[in-house]
Design an enzyme around this catalytic site. Structure first.
Site, PDB file in Angstrom:
ATOM      1  CE  LYS A 239      -4.480  -1.463   1.637  1.00 26.79           C
ATOM      2  NZ  LYS A 239      -5.628  -1.127   2.464  1.00 26.79           N
ATOM      3  NE  ARG A 240       6.964  -0.230   1.780  1.00 29.59           N
ATOM      4  CZ  ARG A 240       8.035  -0.170   1.006  1.00 29.59           C
ATOM      5  NH1 ARG A 240       8.395   0.987   0.480  1.00 29.59           N
ATOM      6  NH2 ARG A 240       8.742  -1.243   0.731  1.00 29.59           N
TER       7      ARG A 240
END
Length: 463
Positions: A239-240
């Site tokens: 997700k980063r």
């Protein structure tokens, strides 16, 4: 070529993420390219983590992406009888056996192998003991002890495993439930799968599955293992890196065709072409063009591609797509009004939420849109307001209020007064839009109409 049947087999333990979506797209395209079938299987054998809400979300994501499947989805949780039938067959033929070694004993065997510099695995203690069925006992597959398991991978080329390094894997747990590597073989055979495209995290499972195929006397499908998608820093995607589930991209206002196009290009190519219609992808797709090296995910490139798709989408179609986002933003607006507004701003937005923002000055009531302070200071000077008041008078006198008639009024006013357009354009733009930028002014006036145009000019004159 025999009939091509591919499958996508997600586990309903979470939402459909882009790695799984890309695998599904590749499998779907392969089937559609050959005029074959694409089937769906829900691998819900993890009873504790599998949830119906995730199954529903995966199916909804597939539908949104346009990946239609043939036949009803198959659920592994409903097929234990079928799996056990073949496990019993393997037992009867001496190709599997009961084992009563505890988890602690097996771990000790692995530690001993590690200490000797060997592959850590179960040492086959119960292989020839002839144990019978009893509580607490598992069933293990009797793997070949010598030779190699080899296949020609559709993506990676020839891959080989030494059989002596492979385990006598458990195919039925002590609670009677089948394990993944047995169930998936039975499923692929029963669904007549000809080609299996999946992530290369499954490479180590493939030799085990090939052994089961061969033990049951079944034809082995063709396997292709696509590399994982990496982040821009070449590390595992997370997700980063901006990676989201398919449903999140839908909520962000991406077009499904753009996401499909982008994901296909992460690991597949056709010359230097970047943008493909779905029919083109089906026509041109081949496993020959799948890359064996990992692709990096670039959120900016995805948004760029989405913007290209928005520009090419017919106005009425784009209006229908943006309508739910306009409603969510609090605007009640008709399909006809949206269809008129969309072409003015669609080249100024990268997603459907951005498209609503670009139309916001038209969607807001004439008393609610905001004026940018810098724009007011620069354009709504005494001289600017004077031109604005004069234009208002001429606009008010128009019987037919169209982009052609307002354009003519503006042109005549500029030439009759020996002015340049920059003397009248900015104050009128600030009056109508609230800012210095924006679409063509006659287009804006035609869409919002005479009454709203005059009301906005009046409000600007009060600034």
């Amino acid at each position: 070529m025999a009939k091509v049947v591919t499958r996508f087999a997600p586990s309903p333990t979470g939402h459909l993420h882009i790695g799984g979506a890309r695998t599904a797209i590749f499998s779907w395209l392969l089937a559609r390219h050959h005029g074959g079938e694409f089937v769906l299987r829900i691998e819900d054998t993890d009873r504790e983590r599998s949830e119906q809400q995730y199954t529903d979300a995966i199916l909804a994501s597939m539908e949104w992406l346009g990946l239609s499947w043939d036949a009803e989805p198959v659920y592994q949780s409903q097929r234990d009888d079928l799996y056990n039938k073949y496990i019993d067959q393997l037992l009867a033929e001496g190709k599997a056996y009961y084992c009563d070694c505890t988890a602690e004993e097996v771990e000790a065997m692995r530690e001993e192998a590690r200490a000797l510099g060997k592959k850590p695995k179960y040492n086959g203690k119960c292989r020839e003991m002839g144990l019978k069925k009893a509580d607490g006992r598992v069933v293990r597959f009797k793997a070949p002890l010598t030779g190699r398991t080899v296949w020609k991978d559709l993506v990676k080329g020839s891959i080989a495993f030494d059989n002596e390094e492979l385990d006598d894997m458990i195919i039925r747990r002590s609670d009677g439930s089948p394990t993944y590597n047995l169930a998936v073989v039975v499923d692929d055979h029963s669904q007549e799968i000809s080609h299996v495209l999946r992530g290369d995290d499954h490479v180590n499972n493939t030799p085990k599955q090939i052994m089961v195929y061969e033990a049951l006397g079944w034809e082995v499908p063709q396997f292709g293992h696509v590399p994982m998608i990496l982040g821009s820093d070449r590390k595992k995607l997370s997700k980063r890196h901006g990676a989201k589930s398919v449903m999140e991209y839908e909520k962000m206002g991406l077009l499904p065709q753009a996401l499909v196009n982008y994901l296909v290009r992460l690991g597949w190519s056709y010359g230097d072409q970047e943008i493909f219609a779905l029919d083109e992808l089906i026509e041109k797709f081949s496993t020959d063009n799948l890359s064996s090296s990992a692709a990096g995910f670039d959120p900016d490139k995805l948004l760029w591609l989405n913007a290209q798709y928005m520009k090419e989408t017919p106005d009425a179609e784009l209006a229908a797509l943006v309508a739910p986002f306009a409603k969510e933003a609090g605007f009640e607006v008709s399909a006809e009004e949206l269809t008129a507004m969309v072409p003015l701003v669609k080249d100024r937005a990268k997603d459907l939420i951005g498209l609503v923002d670009a139309m916001r000055f038209m969607l807001l009531a004439d008393s609610e849109y905001e004026f940018e302070e810098k724009a007011v200071a620069k354009a709504l000077t005494e001289e600017g307001k004077e031109h604005l008041a004069n234009l208002r008078e001429q606009f008010a006198a128009l019987e037919a209020f169209t982009k052609d008639t307002t354009h003519e009024v503006m042109g005549n006013y500029v030439s009759d007064n020996g002015l340049k357009f920059k003397a009248v354009g900015p104050p009128l733009r600030v009056a109508l839009v609230g800012a210095m930028g924006g679409p063509n002014l006659p287009d804006v006036m035609e869409i919002i109409g005479k009454e709203r145009t005059l009301a906005r000019i009046d409000r600007a004159l009060e600034q």
